[in-house]
Design a protein around this motif. Sequence first.
Motif, PDB file in Angstrom:
ATOM      1  N   LEU A 100      57.760  42.428  34.714  1.00 15.84           N
ATOM      2  CA  LEU A 100      56.708  42.286  33.713  1.00 15.84           C
ATOM      3  C   LEU A 100      57.040  43.123  32.489  1.00 15.84           C
ATOM      4  CD1 LEU A 100      53.519  42.487  35.983  1.00 15.84           C
ATOM      5  CD2 LEU A 100      54.811  40.453  35.273  1.00 15.84           C
ATOM      6  N   TYR A 101      56.720  42.570  31.342  1.00 12.86           N
ATOM      7  CA  TYR A 101      56.971  43.287  30.084  1.00 12.86           C
ATOM      8  C   TYR A 101      55.860  42.924  29.112  1.00 12.86           C
ATOM      9  CZ  TYR A 101      59.304  44.917  25.852  1.00 12.86           C
ATOM     10  OH  TYR A 101      59.613  45.577  24.677  1.00 12.86           O
ATOM     11  N   GLY A 102      55.081  43.936  28.720  1.00 14.68           N
ATOM     12  CA  GLY A 102      53.977  43.707  27.818  1.00 14.68           C
ATOM     13  C   GLY A 102      52.665  44.147  28.434  1.00 14.68           C
ATOM     14  N   LEU A 103      51.556  43.646  27.880  1.00 17.72           N
ATOM     15  CA  LEU A 103      50.209  44.026  28.291  1.00 17.72           C
ATOM     16  C   LEU A 103      49.662  42.954  29.235  1.00 17.72           C
ATOM     17  CD1 LEU A 103      48.167  46.335  27.568  1.00 17.72           C
ATOM     18  CD2 LEU A 103      47.157  44.742  25.916  1.00 17.72           C
ATOM     19  N   TYR A 104      49.116  43.398  30.381  1.00 14.35           N
ATOM     20  CA  TYR A 104      48.678  42.450  31.405  1.00 14.35           C
ATOM     21  C   TYR A 104      47.320  42.814  31.974  1.00 14.35           C
ATOM     22  CZ  TYR A 104      53.367  40.461  31.670  1.00 14.35           C
ATOM     23  OH  TYR A 104      54.564  39.836  31.375  1.00 14.35           O
ATOM     24  N   LYS A 105      46.598  41.768  32.410  1.00 13.66           N
ATOM     25  CA  LYS A 105      45.423  41.933  33.251  1.00 13.66           C
ATOM     26  C   LYS A 105      45.882  41.707  34.684  1.00 13.66           C
ATOM     27  CE  LYS A 105      43.374  38.767  30.687  1.00 13.66           C
ATOM     28  NZ  LYS A 105      42.395  37.804  30.125  1.00 13.66           N
ATOM     29  N   LEU A 106      45.765  42.736  35.515  1.00  6.24           N
ATOM     30  CA  LEU A 106      46.267  42.660  36.876  1.00  6.24           C
ATOM     31  C   LEU A 106      45.169  42.911  37.893  1.00  6.24           C
ATOM     32  CD1 LEU A 106      49.574  44.773  36.689  1.00  6.24           C
ATOM     33  CD2 LEU A 106      49.296  42.324  36.291  1.00  6.24           C
ATOM     34  N   GLU A 107      45.297  42.224  39.022  1.00  8.35           N
ATOM     35  CA  GLU A 107      44.509  42.551  40.201  1.00  8.35           C
ATOM     36  C   GLU A 107      45.484  43.178  41.186  1.00  8.35           C
ATOM     37  OE1 GLU A 107      41.621  40.449  43.576  1.00  8.35           O
ATOM     38  OE2 GLU A 107      42.629  39.227  42.045  1.00  8.35           O
ATOM     39  N   VAL A 108      45.306  44.466  41.455  1.00  6.12           N
ATOM     40  CA  VAL A 108      46.264  45.223  42.253  1.00  6.12           C
ATOM     41  C   VAL A 108      45.577  45.811  43.472  1.00  6.12           C
ATOM     42  CG1 VAL A 108      47.905  47.152  42.267  1.00  6.12           C
ATOM     43  CG2 VAL A 108      47.598  45.797  40.191  1.00  6.12           C
ATOM     44  N   LYS A 109      46.247  45.683  44.629  1.00  7.13           N
ATOM     45  CA  LYS A 109      45.752  46.291  45.853  1.00  7.13           C
ATOM     46  C   LYS A 109      46.916  46.959  46.564  1.00  7.13           C
ATOM     47  CE  LYS A 109      43.359  45.348  50.214  1.00  7.13           C
ATOM     48  NZ  LYS A 109      42.773  44.291  51.082  1.00  7.13           N
ATOM     49  N   ASP A 110      46.838  48.276  46.693  1.00  7.75           N
ATOM     50  CA  ASP A 110      47.912  49.043  47.335  1.00  7.75           C
ATOM     51  C   ASP A 110      49.275  48.689  46.741  1.00  7.75           C
ATOM     52  OD1 ASP A 110      46.059  50.230  49.032  1.00  7.75           O
ATOM     53  OD2 ASP A 110      46.252  48.622  50.519  1.00  7.75           O
ATOM     54  N   LYS A 111      49.322  48.640  45.422  1.00  6.73           N
ATOM     55  CA  LYS A 111      50.534  48.362  44.645  1.00  6.73           C
ATOM     56  C   LYS A 111      50.999  46.912  44.707  1.00  6.73           C
ATOM     57  CE  LYS A 111      52.352  53.046  44.594  1.00  6.73           C
ATOM     58  NZ  LYS A 111      53.545  53.915  44.786  1.00  6.73           N
ATOM     59  N   GLU A 112      50.329  46.097  45.514  1.00  6.40           N
ATOM     60  CA  GLU A 112      50.661  44.667  45.518  1.00  6.40           C
ATOM     61  C   GLU A 112      49.881  43.985  44.396  1.00  6.40           C
ATOM     62  OE1 GLU A 112      50.572  40.649  48.311  1.00  6.40           O
ATOM     63  OE2 GLU A 112      49.822  42.562  49.095  1.00  6.40           O
ATOM     64  N   ILE A 113      50.580  43.210  43.592  1.00  4.33           N
ATOM     65  CA  ILE A 113      49.951  42.498  42.490  1.00  4.33           C
ATOM     66  C   ILE A 113      49.452  41.157  43.011  1.00  4.33           C
ATOM     67  CG2 ILE A 113      50.309  41.463  40.223  1.00  4.33           C
ATOM     68  CD1 ILE A 113      52.462  43.580  39.721  1.00  4.33           C
ATOM     69  N   LEU A 114      48.123  41.018  43.100  1.00  5.10           N
ATOM     70  CA  LEU A 114      47.525  39.800  43.642  1.00  5.10           C
ATOM     71  C   LEU A 114      47.402  38.711  42.589  1.00  5.10           C
ATOM     72  CD1 LEU A 114      44.701  41.452  45.795  1.00  5.10           C
ATOM     73  CD2 LEU A 114      47.020  40.806  46.492  1.00  5.10           C
ATOM     74  N   SER A 115      47.226  39.103  41.345  1.00 13.64           N
ATOM     75  CA  SER A 115      47.167  38.133  40.250  1.00 13.64           C
ATOM     76  C   SER A 115      47.532  38.851  38.953  1.00 13.64           C
ATOM     77  CB  SER A 115      45.776  37.498  40.140  1.00 13.64           C
ATOM     78  OG  SER A 115      44.824  38.465  39.706  1.00 13.64           O
ATOM     79  N   TYR A 116      47.970  38.077  37.995  1.00 17.04           N
ATOM     80  CA  TYR A 116      48.343  38.667  36.707  1.00 17.04           C
ATOM     81  C   TYR A 116      48.154  37.642  35.598  1.00 17.04           C
ATOM     82  CZ  TYR A 116      52.633  35.932  36.874  1.00 17.04           C
ATOM     83  OH  TYR A 116      53.526  34.898  36.912  1.00 17.04           O
ATOM     84  N   GLU A 117      47.884  38.144  34.411  1.00 15.73           N
ATOM     85  CA  GLU A 117      47.775  37.304  33.219  1.00 15.73           C
ATOM     86  C   GLU A 117      48.161  38.159  32.018  1.00 15.73           C
ATOM     87  OE1 GLU A 117      44.463  34.859  30.556  1.00 15.73           O
ATOM     88  OE2 GLU A 117      43.940  35.565  32.558  1.00 15.73           O
ATOM     89  N   GLN A 118      49.058  37.658  31.225  1.00 19.71           N
ATOM     90  CA  GLN A 118      49.500  38.445  30.072  1.00 19.71           C
ATOM     91  C   GLN A 118      48.480  38.375  28.950  1.00 19.71           C
ATOM     92  OE1 GLN A 118      53.480  37.631  28.732  1.00 19.71           O
ATOM     93  NE2 GLN A 118      53.567  39.521  27.551  1.00 19.71           N
ATOM     94  N   ILE A 119      48.270  39.514  28.301  1.00 15.49           N
ATOM     95  CA  ILE A 119      47.387  39.597  27.135  1.00 15.49           C
ATOM     96  C   ILE A 119      48.264  39.480  25.896  1.00 15.49           C
ATOM     97  CG2 ILE A 119      45.766  41.048  25.869  1.00 15.49           C
ATOM     98  CD1 ILE A 119      45.117  42.430  28.541  1.00 15.49           C
TER      99      ILE A 119
END
Length: 476
Positions: free
Chosen positions: A330-349
Motif C-alpha cells: 500500500l502507498y498513500g492514504l487509506y481507510k482500513l478495517e484492521v484486526k490484529d494487524k490483519e487488513i480486512l478491508s481497504y479503500e484508498q483516499i
Amino acid sequence: MKRKTRMYFIAGVGAVMALGMTITSFAATGWTMENGEWRYYLRDGEAVTDDWKKSGDNWFYLGDDGRMVKSSLIEDGDDYYYVNSAGARVSNEWRQLPNEDPDDGELDEVWYYFQSSGKAYKAPNSGKTSFKSIKISSGETKKYAFNDKGHMLFGWVNEESQHVSGDEAWKEGVYYCGEEGDGAMVSQAWRLLEAQDDDNNDSSYDGQYWFYFQANGKKAANTKKTINGGKYLFLENGNAQYEWHSTPSDASSSASPSDATKNSYYKRPDQCWLATGWFYTVPSEELDPEGYANDESYWFYGLNGGGVVTSQIKTINGQPYGFDEKGRMLYGLYKLEVKDKEILSYEQIESESDFPSPDDPREVYYFGDSPKEGVMETGKCNVNLDGERYTYYFNKSGSGRGAGVNGIYDGAIYEKGRLLTIESGVRYGIIVYDGKEYLVNQSGKIQKNKKNLKDADGIYYSSDKDGIVTHRGDKE
C-alpha cells in the motif's frame, strides 16, 4: 555366428596407426602375404574367414574372402569392433564413423567408444540408459551414454538409451548429453535449452527454458530444490518456473488464511530463483487483471517458504508496511478495517470526497515516503491529496499504532487523523466536534479562555477554559 564388415577409409580421432607393426609370416600355416594382401592359413591349408587372429599384441580380422580387413567396423555377433588402417583392432579409442542406418534424429556420422577389449560400448541388455566414465584427452573423466548399436548419444536422452529429437524433446528427455560431437552427460549444472512450448504466451518467453541436471544426470522435474542458496521450482517437464506461480494456499502458513491461492514469484528467466524479500514487478493476469493489462508494477514482499505477504500490516526491518489481498504494498492514504494487524478491508483516499465520516468504522492510515517508500506513518505529518495539503496525526504506539487520532490531541481537533481547520484567511472560527463548538485559530489550535477575539470579518469570539465558544457576534 554371422559377422559383418564395414569398410571406412577415414581417419578417426585418436586413431592408432599401428606404425612399426609386423605380422609374422609362416611358410604353410599362419600369416601369408598374397598379392599385397594378408591372409591366415590353418595347418590343413584352409584360409581363415570371418574370424580374428592375433599377431604380437594385436588382433586382426579376416573377412569373408579371407583377406585381412582394414579401416572397417566389424559386427561380430552382438558386438562391434573397429580395425584401423593397419588392420589392427583398436582399444580405448573414440572413432567417428559413417552411420549406415540412421534412426530419427541421428546424424550421418556417429561416435563409438571402443573399450580395452576392443568392443564398442553400447546400451545394456536391459535397454535402460547407463553411463560409462571415460577419460578424455584433456585428462578429465566424463560420462557418456550409447544406444544398442554403440552410437554415442547426445542432446536429450530418455531412459531407454535413445536420443530424443523434435519439438517435444525437452518434455520427453530425462538426461542432456551436450551438443552434437560432445555427448558428455550434464550433471549438477544448469543449461538454457530450446523448448517449443505452444502453451506459453508470456511476452518474456523466447523459446528457451532453464533446466537443472542433478548429480545422477536426470533433470529436476516436478519438485522444489535449493541450489547454491536459491530456491527453485521445477515443473512437470523439468523447466524452471519463472515469474508468477499460483498454488493452493496452506492456511496454516499463509499470511492471509482467507486467500484461496498462494502466489509466489520467481525471478526473470535468466535467474528463476524464488523471490524472497522485496521485489518490484507487474502482477500476473490471474492475480490482478487490471494491473497486468496496464503493465503497472508494484512492490511485493516474498516469503521464504513461497508466497507473498497479503492483507496485513507487517513489520519488515523495523518498519511497518501495509499489503492488500493481492500482496501489493500500500502507498498513500487509506481507510482500513484492521484486526490484529490483519487488513480486512481497504479503500484508498484520493480526494476530499473520499474522507470517511465520523461514524465510519474504518480508520485512516498513511503509507508515505519517510523514512522509506511505503512505511506506515506515525505521529504528525503532512499529506498532499488532489493538489491540497492536509495535516494528519497518527498514533505512535499501542494496538492502534498507525491509525489516525480521533478527538482533541495536543490542543487541536482531529477526525480520523486529519486536523480540522477553518477556512483560510478568516483568522478565527468555530469547529463543531462531539456536539460542541470550539474556537480555533487559523492553524487549528483551540483558543481557550479568550475574550473578544476578532476574525477577518469583524466577528468577535469568546471561549471558556476548554475552548468552547461562549460568545459570538459583531459586538464585543
